[in-house]
Design a protein around this motif. Structure first.
Motif, PDB file in Angstrom:
ATOM      1  N   SER A  23       0.814  -1.144  -0.019  1.00  0.00           N
ATOM      2  CA  SER A  23      -0.014   0.054   0.110  1.00  0.00           C
ATOM      3  C   SER A  23       1.030   1.227   0.009  1.00  0.00           C
ATOM      4  CB  SER A  23      -0.973   0.045   1.100  1.00  0.00           C
ATOM      5  OG  SER A  23      -0.244   0.359   2.216  1.00  0.00           O
ATOM      6  N   LYS A  24       1.933   1.068   0.745  1.00  0.00           N
ATOM      7  CA  LYS A  24       2.915   2.367   0.811  1.00  0.00           C
ATOM      8  C   LYS A  24       3.585   2.615  -0.535  1.00  0.00           C
ATOM      9  CE  LYS A  24       2.192   3.271   5.101  1.00  0.00           C
ATOM     10  NZ  LYS A  24       1.404   4.634   5.525  1.00  0.00           N
ATOM     11  N   THR A  25       3.658   1.741  -1.337  1.00  0.00           N
ATOM     12  CA  THR A  25       4.611   1.981  -2.533  1.00  0.00           C
ATOM     13  C   THR A  25       3.613   1.821  -3.816  1.00  0.00           C
ATOM     14  OG1 THR A  25       5.305  -0.129  -2.756  1.00  0.00           O
ATOM     15  CG2 THR A  25       6.665   1.170  -1.672  1.00  0.00           C
ATOM     16  N   LEU A  42      12.236   6.452   0.268  1.00  0.00           N
ATOM     17  CA  LEU A  42      13.565   6.244  -0.263  1.00  0.00           C
ATOM     18  C   LEU A  42      13.599   5.975  -1.895  1.00  0.00           C
ATOM     19  CD1 LEU A  42      15.364   3.852   2.262  1.00  0.00           C
ATOM     20  CD2 LEU A  42      16.155   6.354   1.621  1.00  0.00           C
ATOM     21  N   TYR A  43      12.325   5.508  -2.331  1.00  0.00           N
ATOM     22  CA  TYR A  43      12.202   5.246  -3.952  1.00  0.00           C
ATOM     23  C   TYR A  43      11.236   6.265  -4.458  1.00  0.00           C
ATOM     24  CZ  TYR A  43      10.813   2.915  -7.947  1.00  0.00           C
ATOM     25  OH  TYR A  43      10.713   2.528  -9.566  1.00  0.00           O
ATOM     26  N   TYR A  44      10.658   7.104  -3.811  1.00  0.00           N
ATOM     27  CA  TYR A  44       9.959   8.248  -4.338  1.00  0.00           C
ATOM     28  C   TYR A  44      10.323   9.305  -3.967  1.00  0.00           C
ATOM     29  CZ  TYR A  44       6.376   4.490  -6.167  1.00  0.00           C
ATOM     30  OH  TYR A  44       5.905   3.594  -6.455  1.00  0.00           O
ATOM     31  N   GLN A  45      11.581   9.466  -3.347  1.00  0.00           N
ATOM     32  CA  GLN A  45      12.231  10.740  -2.582  1.00  0.00           C
ATOM     33  C   GLN A  45      12.059  12.001  -3.294  1.00  0.00           C
ATOM     34  OE1 GLN A  45      16.498  10.501  -1.903  1.00  0.00           O
ATOM     35  NE2 GLN A  45      16.418   8.703  -3.204  1.00  0.00           N
ATOM     36  N   ARG A  46      11.989  11.928  -4.676  1.00  0.00           N
ATOM     37  CA  ARG A  46      12.101  13.362  -5.233  1.00  0.00           C
ATOM     38  C   ARG A  46      10.849  13.529  -5.900  1.00  0.00           C
ATOM     39  NH1 ARG A  46      17.141  15.249  -5.977  1.00  0.00           N
ATOM     40  NH2 ARG A  46      18.947  13.912  -5.728  1.00  0.00           N
ATOM     41  N   ILE A  47       9.816  12.795  -5.542  1.00  0.00           N
ATOM     42  CA  ILE A  47       8.518  12.926  -6.160  1.00  0.00           C
ATOM     43  C   ILE A  47       7.404  13.283  -5.125  1.00  0.00           C
ATOM     44  CG2 ILE A  47       6.825  11.810  -7.735  1.00  0.00           C
ATOM     45  CD1 ILE A  47       9.113  10.005  -8.632  1.00  0.00           C
ATOM     46  N   ALA A  48       7.170  14.420  -4.920  1.00  0.00           N
ATOM     47  CA  ALA A  48       6.299  14.812  -3.815  1.00  0.00           C
ATOM     48  C   ALA A  48       5.851  16.504  -4.092  1.00  0.00           C
ATOM     49  CB  ALA A  48       6.766  14.839  -2.528  1.00  0.00           C
ATOM     50  N   LYS A  59      -6.746  15.657  -7.803  1.00  0.00           N
ATOM     51  CA  LYS A  59      -6.464  15.235  -8.879  1.00  0.00           C
ATOM     52  C   LYS A  59      -5.077  14.960  -9.138  1.00  0.00           C
ATOM     53  CE  LYS A  59     -10.963  16.823 -11.207  1.00  0.00           C
ATOM     54  NZ  LYS A  59     -11.548  15.312 -11.452  1.00  0.00           N
ATOM     55  N   MET A  60      -4.477  14.536  -8.228  1.00  0.00           N
ATOM     56  CA  MET A  60      -3.054  14.444  -8.364  1.00  0.00           C
ATOM     57  C   MET A  60      -2.437  13.307  -9.238  1.00  0.00           C
ATOM     58  SD  MET A  60      -0.350  14.544  -5.177  1.00  0.00           S
ATOM     59  CE  MET A  60      -0.958  16.065  -4.601  1.00  0.00           C
ATOM     60  N   PRO A  61      -1.415  13.564 -10.074  1.00  0.00           N
ATOM     61  CA  PRO A  61      -0.975  12.065 -10.797  1.00  0.00           C
ATOM     62  C   PRO A  61      -0.274  11.053 -10.069  1.00  0.00           C
ATOM     63  CG  PRO A  61      -0.280  14.343 -11.669  1.00  0.00           C
ATOM     64  CD  PRO A  61      -0.695  14.905 -10.425  1.00  0.00           C
ATOM     65  N   LYS A  62      -0.294  10.019 -10.603  1.00  0.00           N
ATOM     66  CA  LYS A  62      -0.013   8.657  -9.714  1.00  0.00           C
ATOM     67  C   LYS A  62       1.195   8.977  -8.841  1.00  0.00           C
ATOM     68  CE  LYS A  62       1.717   5.912 -13.421  1.00  0.00           C
ATOM     69  NZ  LYS A  62       1.585   4.498 -14.158  1.00  0.00           N
ATOM     70  N   TYR A  63       2.402   9.067  -9.553  1.00  0.00           N
ATOM     71  CA  TYR A  63       3.570   9.288  -8.922  1.00  0.00           C
ATOM     72  C   TYR A  63       3.719  10.241  -7.888  1.00  0.00           C
ATOM     73  CZ  TYR A  63       5.545   5.807 -12.015  1.00  0.00           C
ATOM     74  OH  TYR A  63       5.719   4.635 -12.779  1.00  0.00           O
ATOM     75  N   SER A  64       3.014  11.305  -8.070  1.00  0.00           N
ATOM     76  CA  SER A  64       2.976  12.619  -7.120  1.00  0.00           C
ATOM     77  C   SER A  64       2.152  12.102  -6.152  1.00  0.00           C
ATOM     78  CB  SER A  64       2.469  13.768  -7.729  1.00  0.00           C
ATOM     79  OG  SER A  64       3.394  14.239  -8.761  1.00  0.00           O
ATOM     80  N   GLY A  66       4.250  -3.184  -4.980  1.00  0.00           N
ATOM     81  CA  GLY A  66       3.452  -1.952  -4.941  1.00  0.00           C
ATOM     82  C   GLY A  66       4.210  -1.269  -6.076  1.00  0.00           C
ATOM     83  N   ILE A  67       5.442  -1.172  -6.150  1.00  0.00           N
ATOM     84  CA  ILE A  67       6.185  -0.377  -7.310  1.00  0.00           C
ATOM     85  C   ILE A  67       5.779  -0.878  -8.463  1.00  0.00           C
ATOM     86  CG2 ILE A  67       8.547  -0.203  -8.193  1.00  0.00           C
ATOM     87  CD1 ILE A  67       9.329   0.279  -5.215  1.00  0.00           C
ATOM     88  N   LEU A  68       5.772  -2.190  -8.747  1.00  0.00           N
ATOM     89  CA  LEU A  68       5.796  -2.748 -10.295  1.00  0.00           C
ATOM     90  C   LEU A  68       4.471  -2.808 -10.696  1.00  0.00           C
ATOM     91  CD1 LEU A  68       7.460  -6.201  -9.621  1.00  0.00           C
ATOM     92  CD2 LEU A  68       8.253  -4.451 -10.918  1.00  0.00           C
ATOM     93  N   LEU A  69       3.576  -2.730  -9.520  1.00  0.00           N
ATOM     94  CA  LEU A  69       1.876  -2.233  -9.751  1.00  0.00           C
ATOM     95  C   LEU A  69       1.724  -1.117 -10.233  1.00  0.00           C
ATOM     96  CD1 LEU A  69      -0.988  -3.425  -9.866  1.00  0.00           C
ATOM     97  CD2 LEU A  69      -1.059  -2.513  -7.404  1.00  0.00           C
ATOM     98  N   ILE A  70       2.271  -0.094  -9.664  1.00  0.00           N
ATOM     99  CA  ILE A  70       2.283   1.374 -10.057  1.00  0.00           C
ATOM    100  C   ILE A  70       2.766   1.449 -11.591  1.00  0.00           C
ATOM    101  CG2 ILE A  70       3.061   3.700  -9.699  1.00  0.00           C
ATOM    102  CD1 ILE A  70       0.715   3.099  -7.908  1.00  0.00           C
TER     103      ILE A  70
END
Length: 250
Positions: free
Chosen positions: A26-28, A67-73, A167-172, A221-225
């Motif tokens: 759920s977190k990723t 750690l994985y999405y550190q620059r995407i926020a 309406k935030m994009p999925k990675y954000s 979760g990462i693979l699903l996204i």
């Protein structure tokens, strides 16, 4: 309940490991899935003791996601929510002994249903959710998020509805969610150690055993996204969020 590592049954180990996998995923990936693990853990280990078991698992999963999405926020949303989330902490501690858990769940579920209906109505009409631009909208969700996460680790659908409504994009979406909950969950640790006394050496040993399953869930979760298109991500997140809200109403 005795949390000695040698007293857990195979069923309890299985639920613990499955919950850790779901939380990691759920977190990723799809926020809201983690709420599925909350009633499972509560039924298995007890309502209040289970929150002490779940919190370190959430913290590990939050760290993996950051750690994985550190620059995407979207930092403006994180900063908009955090102050009132802390106020929600304080409110939860004040009413902890006076609010029945069943009544609280139903009240929160009812409030979230109203917000979901507004969001669906806006999308069906092809309009922007006008409420999301109001000055009080973000802070209100911060308050609800802080309150619900303190009472029962149930802030997932609150945050999911808020991020869906803007309406935030999925990675954000995933990155913003990760940073928000990293701050929130790590701030909860001292409260649960010193005020509620439900994080102990024994619970931490059990949590350490779940680490491989949290990592596996995080990878899933990462693979699903990566496989989900934007529309598919939004639809799946909405469906899981609706299920989470339904669980609060039951």
């Amino acid at each position: 309940m005795d949390f000695s590592i040698w007293t857990q049954t195979p069923m309890e180990w299985g639920i613990l490991f499955m919950s850790a996998f779901i939380i990691g995923m759920s977190k990723t990936g799809i926020q809201g899935l983690s709420l599925i693990s909350v009633p499972l853990m509560a039924l298995t280990f007890g309502a209040k003791p289970s929150t002490g078991l779940i919190l370190p698992i959430l913290c590990i999963a939050d760290l993996i996601a950051v750690l994985y999405y550190q620059r995407i926020a979207e930092w403006k949303y994180v900063f908009k929510l955090l102050p009132t989330a802390l106020a929600g902490f304080v409110l939860a501690l004040l009413v902890d002994k006076t609010v029945p858990s069943a009544g609280f769940k139903h009240l929160m579920g009812g409030c979230l249903v109203i917000v979901l209906l507004v969001m669906f109505w806006s999308e069906r009409k092809g309009k922007e959710n006008r409420l999301s631009s109001c000055w009080w909208y973000g802070p209100l969700f911060g308050l609800l998020g802080g309150f619900t996460t303190m009472i029962g680790n149930a802030a997932g659908p609150v945050m999911a509805i808020y991020l869906l409504s803007v309406k935030m994009p999925k990675y954000s979406f995933v990155g913003t969610n990760a940073w928000f909950f990293l701050a929130i969950n790590y701030l909860k640790i001292p409260v649960q150690i010193f005020a509620w006394d439900n994080i102990t050496k024994q619970t931490l040993i059990l949590d350490a055993c779940t680490t491989p399953f949290i990592l596996l869930g995080g990878v899933a979760g990462i693979l699903l996204i990566k496989r989900l298109p934007e529309k598919g991500f939004r639809s799946l997140t909405t469906a899981v969020t609706c299920l989470s809200v339904l669980m609060l109403l039951i």
